[in-house]
Design a protein around this motif. Structure first.
Motif, PDB file in Angstrom:
ATOM      1  N   SER A 320       0.888  -1.207  -0.033  1.00  8.67           N
ATOM      2  CA  SER A 320       0.054   0.003   0.083  1.00  8.67           C
ATOM      3  C   SER A 320       0.838   1.489   0.155  1.00  8.67           C
ATOM      4  O   SER A 320       0.140   2.356   0.080  1.00  8.67           O
ATOM      5  N   LEU A 321       2.214   1.024  -0.079  1.00  9.66           N
ATOM      6  CA  LEU A 321       2.918   2.139   0.003  1.00  9.66           C
ATOM      7  C   LEU A 321       3.995   2.258  -1.320  1.00  9.66           C
ATOM      8  O   LEU A 321       4.596   1.468  -1.569  1.00  9.66           O
ATOM      9  N   ASN A 322       3.878   3.326  -2.013  1.00  7.57           N
ATOM     10  CA  ASN A 322       4.288   3.432  -3.501  1.00  7.57           C
ATOM     11  C   ASN A 322       5.718   3.954  -3.156  1.00  7.57           C
ATOM     12  O   ASN A 322       6.095   4.790  -2.489  1.00  7.57           O
ATOM     13  N   SER A 323       6.876   3.041  -3.724  1.00  6.77           N
ATOM     14  CA  SER A 323       8.057   3.247  -3.578  1.00  6.77           C
ATOM     15  C   SER A 323       8.686   4.536  -4.051  1.00  6.77           C
ATOM     16  O   SER A 323       9.088   5.259  -3.285  1.00  6.77           O
ATOM     17  N   ARG A 324       8.008   5.221  -5.420  1.00  4.01           N
ATOM     18  CA  ARG A 324       8.446   6.456  -5.441  1.00  4.01           C
ATOM     19  C   ARG A 324       7.891   7.565  -4.690  1.00  4.01           C
ATOM     20  O   ARG A 324       8.511   8.609  -4.432  1.00  4.01           O
ATOM     21  N   PHE A 325       6.799   7.342  -4.063  1.00  6.26           N
ATOM     22  CA  PHE A 325       6.244   8.463  -3.180  1.00  6.26           C
ATOM     23  C   PHE A 325       7.135   8.202  -1.716  1.00  6.26           C
ATOM     24  O   PHE A 325       7.458   9.279  -1.216  1.00  6.26           O
ATOM     25  N   LEU A 326       7.433   7.313  -1.385  1.00  6.35           N
ATOM     26  CA  LEU A 326       8.674   7.261  -0.328  1.00  6.35           C
ATOM     27  C   LEU A 326       9.773   7.930  -0.650  1.00  6.35           C
ATOM     28  O   LEU A 326      10.331   8.487   0.217  1.00  6.35           O
ATOM     29  N   TRP A 327      10.318   7.734  -1.850  1.00  8.28           N
ATOM     30  CA  TRP A 327      11.443   8.435  -2.052  1.00  8.28           C
ATOM     31  C   TRP A 327      11.396  10.068  -2.047  1.00  8.28           C
ATOM     32  O   TRP A 327      12.157  10.791  -1.224  1.00  8.28           O
ATOM     33  N   TRP A 328      10.148  10.798  -2.285  1.00  2.60           N
ATOM     34  CA  TRP A 328      10.015  11.919  -2.085  1.00  2.60           C
ATOM     35  C   TRP A 328       9.525  12.318  -0.686  1.00  2.60           C
ATOM     36  O   TRP A 328      10.205  13.382  -0.145  1.00  2.60           O
ATOM     37  N   GLU A 368      -3.452   8.141  -5.280  1.00  2.00           N
ATOM     38  CA  GLU A 368      -3.096   9.493  -4.942  1.00  2.00           C
ATOM     39  C   GLU A 368      -1.477   9.494  -4.904  1.00  2.00           C
ATOM     40  O   GLU A 368      -0.901  10.505  -5.125  1.00  2.00           O
ATOM     41  N   GLN A 369      -0.725   8.508  -4.046  1.00  2.00           N
ATOM     42  CA  GLN A 369       0.647   8.555  -3.967  1.00  2.00           C
ATOM     43  C   GLN A 369       1.141   8.288  -5.409  1.00  2.00           C
ATOM     44  O   GLN A 369       2.009   9.027  -5.616  1.00  2.00           O
ATOM     45  N   GLN A 370       0.516   7.639  -6.256  1.00  2.00           N
ATOM     46  CA  GLN A 370       1.098   7.426  -7.519  1.00  2.00           C
ATOM     47  C   GLN A 370       0.970   8.798  -8.221  1.00  2.00           C
ATOM     48  O   GLN A 370       1.927   9.172  -8.990  1.00  2.00           O
ATOM     49  N   ARG A 371      -0.143   9.590  -8.222  1.00  2.00           N
ATOM     50  CA  ARG A 371      -0.158  10.616  -8.928  1.00  2.00           C
ATOM     51  C   ARG A 371       0.969  11.804  -8.474  1.00  2.00           C
ATOM     52  O   ARG A 371       1.492  12.521  -9.166  1.00  2.00           O
ATOM     53  N   ILE A 372       1.056  11.768  -7.226  1.00  2.00           N
ATOM     54  CA  ILE A 372       1.958  12.672  -6.433  1.00  2.00           C
ATOM     55  C   ILE A 372       3.501  12.495  -6.832  1.00  2.00           C
ATOM     56  O   ILE A 372       4.065  13.337  -7.277  1.00  2.00           O
ATOM     57  N   ALA A 373       3.576  11.132  -6.984  1.00  2.00           N
ATOM     58  CA  ALA A 373       5.037  10.945  -7.256  1.00  2.00           C
ATOM     59  C   ALA A 373       5.498  10.837  -8.816  1.00  2.00           C
ATOM     60  O   ALA A 373       6.507  11.405  -9.237  1.00  2.00           O
ATOM     61  N   ALA A 374       4.251  10.650  -9.868  1.00  2.00           N
ATOM     62  CA  ALA A 374       4.571  10.917 -11.103  1.00  2.00           C
ATOM     63  C   ALA A 374       4.780  12.284 -11.265  1.00  2.00           C
ATOM     64  O   ALA A 374       5.525  12.744 -12.296  1.00  2.00           O
ATOM     65  N   SER A 375       3.811  13.521 -10.645  1.00  2.00           N
ATOM     66  CA  SER A 375       4.001  14.745 -10.785  1.00  2.00           C
ATOM     67  C   SER A 375       5.535  15.059 -10.584  1.00  2.00           C
ATOM     68  O   SER A 375       6.111  15.950 -11.096  1.00  2.00           O
ATOM     69  N   LEU A 376       6.204  14.776  -9.132  1.00  2.00           N
ATOM     70  CA  LEU A 376       7.440  15.231  -8.803  1.00  2.00           C
ATOM     71  C   LEU A 376       8.451  14.550  -9.620  1.00  2.00           C
ATOM     72  O   LEU A 376       9.518  15.063 -10.126  1.00  2.00           O
TER      73      LEU A 376
END
Length: 675
Positions: A320-328, A368-376
């Motif tokens: 449930s935690l996106n890896s790229r979201f964690l990166w940011w 939403e994590q995926q959307r945020i990570a993709a934007s960043l």
């Protein structure tokens, strides 16, 4: 002397050096004329002032050439062109009085090229150096005739403007990055990809331990969702020349692992005692001592690799935690404010698992994590693309300076330029600390690098663009607006059916606020077109320039709409493009976007695809389709050749005719003879 003769001349022949005055602290005042000191040459806006009688020789005006003869290598030593208000010159800086028959902009560029050699010869330590006036005056410069000096300066100034514009964009992106990161990690993106607004929609937010967050988000301890582990603390006596490499802080470089800086431990010892510290692809590793927060991602080519002390690895515990979201999250102020607070009182800045156990994180749902990570991630790609572009531009500038200022390559000079009277020096554009760049926090479109086709001459390309800029600056179009350009493109596409429709291009684009230049490409440039802005920062004065390299009807219209596509999408300067006949696909996002714009403007895909699939591609069939859509049959033939990968089939003069010489000549007349 002969028109193209060059001579090596001492600097004393090209200009006169005059030193500034030794203003003392007791000469300073709270108001008056600013005293220009070395730090002001590098952009500092902090001035001391002089209110006494001013000696004329130390008075400095905007555009004056200066030479700092005492300063730091690579920064405050060497030539400068003053860009600011009237001031008085302090000591340690020469004012240059340019000799008649010498172009000031060329001399400035030539001195910049010469400065590394002067620095090597200068007196002083490795950092701060100085040189005497008598020594400086004896340096030699290969000096071409005045018309050639002007052409060289124009070419190099054009590149300088592009470099400075790119640097301003990078600075703006850098300044925006943390704000964007904070907004996305505290406000998020709704299902429509829009940033939530707590002022307009307070009901969508709630107060939490981490401050105001979207109501649907949860706050959790980091250790509930993230696995983290610190390295073992290997000792120097365990190091080996070869074996299994392990990380240290110096290995973490700009998001990547530099294994060349790693030490090794024997493979036997690693396998027997430290296998649980072996890293996996996708792990994030962060420095936790000394310089905190340097972070990199472990990739498959980095393996095998293991942790050591002062480096902590992170990876998600749950799906449930996106890896790229964690990166940011690991780079956010929310994370580091907590780390700093929890680790206060330590003798040295550091943190470890005990501190991380107390850190909380704000978590939206997975989509939403995926959307945020993709934007960043997209924002970062734009930033890195600008950095890469800047590096290529700077390398190109260095190469051009070597070619043009050493005489290795000569630039062409027309008969008119050879007899033209001296013109006032045009100042080289400098970065204005108060200038702004239009920018919102949506990711910017990728930019296109200044590039040449295999075998193309970068000097010839830069020369072509410099000439195009000069011709465009003479035009006076209406104010530019994207809506006016849309109307002009629709009208021009309809006119493309007629051989003489090309004659309407200058007037229609002028009404839309776009300057149009038709300029024959110089030998070796392999240049088809360019799209750029006379005002690089504001992007309100667009220019489209085409050459006559491929005078085919369909190529003319496609190249025109391709370059207009760059303008319409607000891309950064696209200089010296090489568009071979039929090259409708780009090798990066901006090129693809411009190509798609041109295709859609000429024949929309919704209309084109059914015809393409129909198979009715005979000469009669394509002419009938061209009449149906109101386009020249050459446009249909060229596109068929490309999409079917069969140009020979559609490449006859009847199907793909050239623009007639008569039409080109009439177009040139409408442009005031700009070819």
């Amino acid at each position: 002397m002969p028109a193209r003769e060059r001579a090596r001349r001492e600097l004393r022949e090209l200009c006169r050096f005059e030193n500034g005055s030794p203003f003392r602290p007791e000469d300073w005042a709270d108001a008056g004329v600013p005293i220009i000191r070395i730090q002001n040459l590098n952009g500092s806006k902090e001035f001391n002032f002089f209110a006494g009688d001013i000696e004329r020789h130390v008075l400095i005006n905007d555009g004056d050439l200066l030479f700092s003869w005492s300063g730091n290598r690579g920064t405050s030593f060497g030539p400068f062109q003053w860009r600011g208000h009237v001031g008085v010159l302090n000591q340690h800086i020469f004012k240059l009085h340019v000799t008649q028959g010498v172009d000031g902009n060329w001399l400035f560029q030539a001195l910049r090229h010469l400065t590394p050699k002067i620095e090597m010869d200068a007196h002083g330590a490795s950092g701060l150096v100085h040189i005497k006036k008598s020594e400086l005056e004896k340096y030699l410069l290969l000096t071409p005739p005045l018309p050639e000096q002007r052409r060289i300066a124009e070419i190099l100034d054009t590149l300088d403007r592009t470099i400075e514009s790119t640097q301003r964009i990078i600075d703006k992106l850098q300044a925006t990055r943390q704000g964007l990161l904070h907004d996305l990690l505290t406000r998020g993106l709704d299902e429509h990809g829009q940033l939530r607004d707590p002022e307009s929609n307070p009901e969508q937010f709630k107060e939490t331990e981490l401050g105001r967050l979207p109501r649907s988000w949860m706050v959790d301890y980091l250790n509930q969702d993230v696995y983290f582990q610190e390295g073992p603390g290997l000792r120097e006596w365990q190091f080996r020349e070869t074996g299994l490499p392990f990380l240290n802080i110096r290995c973490l470089e700009d998001g990547f692992i530099d294994k060349s800086k790693a030490h090794c431990i024997s493979i036997e010892e690693a396998n027997s005692s430290y296998s649980h510290f072996f890293l996996d692809a996708g792990d994030f590793v962060m420095s936790s001592s000394g310089t905190l927060g340097r972070i990199s991602e472990v990739r498959q080519p980095d393996l095998p690799l293991m942790l050591n002390t002062s480096v902590i690895r992170f990876r998600p515990r749950k799906a449930s935690l996106n890896s790229r979201f964690l990166w940011w999250v690991l780079q956010s102020t929310l994370f580091f404010e907590q780390i700093t607070r929890e680790s206060q009182g330590s003798a040295q800045a550091n943190f470890g698992p005990s501190h991380l156990d107390k850190v909380r994180v704000a978590l939206p749902d997975l989509p939403e994590q995926q959307r945020i990570a993709a934007s960043l991630d997209s924002f970062t790609q734009t930033y890195k693309a600008e950095q890469n572009r800047l590096a290529k531009l700077q390398a190109l500038k260095r190469g051009l300076m070597d070619d043009l200022l050493t005489g290795r390559v000569r630039v062409p000079v027309t008969a008119e330029e050879a007899v033209a009277p001296p013109a006032a020096p045009a100042p080289v554009a400098q970065q204005d600390a108060h200038s702004t760049i239009p920018f919102d926090r949506a990711p910017l479109a990728p930019v296109v690098n200044f590039r040449a086709a295999p075998g193309a001459s970068s000097v010839a390309q830069a020369d072509w663009v410099a000439q195009a800029r000069t011709l465009a600056a003479r035009q006076q179009p209406a104010p530019y607006s994207p809506e006016a350009l849309d109307r002009a493109v629709a009208q021009l596409a309809a006119l493309s059916v007629e051989p003489e429709g090309i004659l309407q291009v200058p007037d229609m684009l002028r009404q839309a606020g776009v300057r149009f230049v038709l300029l024959q490409h110089p030998k070796g440039s392999k240049t088809s077109g360019a799209a750029f802005w006379l005002d690089d920062a504001c992007r309100a004065e667009p220019v489209v320039a085409l050459s006559m390299r491929y005078p085919l009807v369909d190529v003319f219209w496609f190249n025109l709409f391709h370059e207009l596509g760059h303008i319409r999408h607000g891309h950064a300067a696209v200089l010296g493009e090489v568009l071979e006949p039929g090259s409708y696909r780009g090798d990066d996002a901006a090129e693809s976007e411009a190509n798609a714009y041109a295709r859609e403007a000429l024949i929309p895909d919704a209309v084109w695809q059914p015809y393409l699939e129909s198979g009715n591609h005979s000469s009669r069939g394509l002419r009938a389709f061209a009449r149906q859509v109101g386009r020249h049959h050459a446009t249909v033939a060229g596109r068929l050749g490309h999409d079917l990968r069969d140009f020979p089939r559609f490449n006859s003069r009847e199907l793909r005719p050239s623009v007639s010489t008569e039409v080109f000549e009439r177009l040139v007349l409408r442009l005031g003879g700009s070819v």
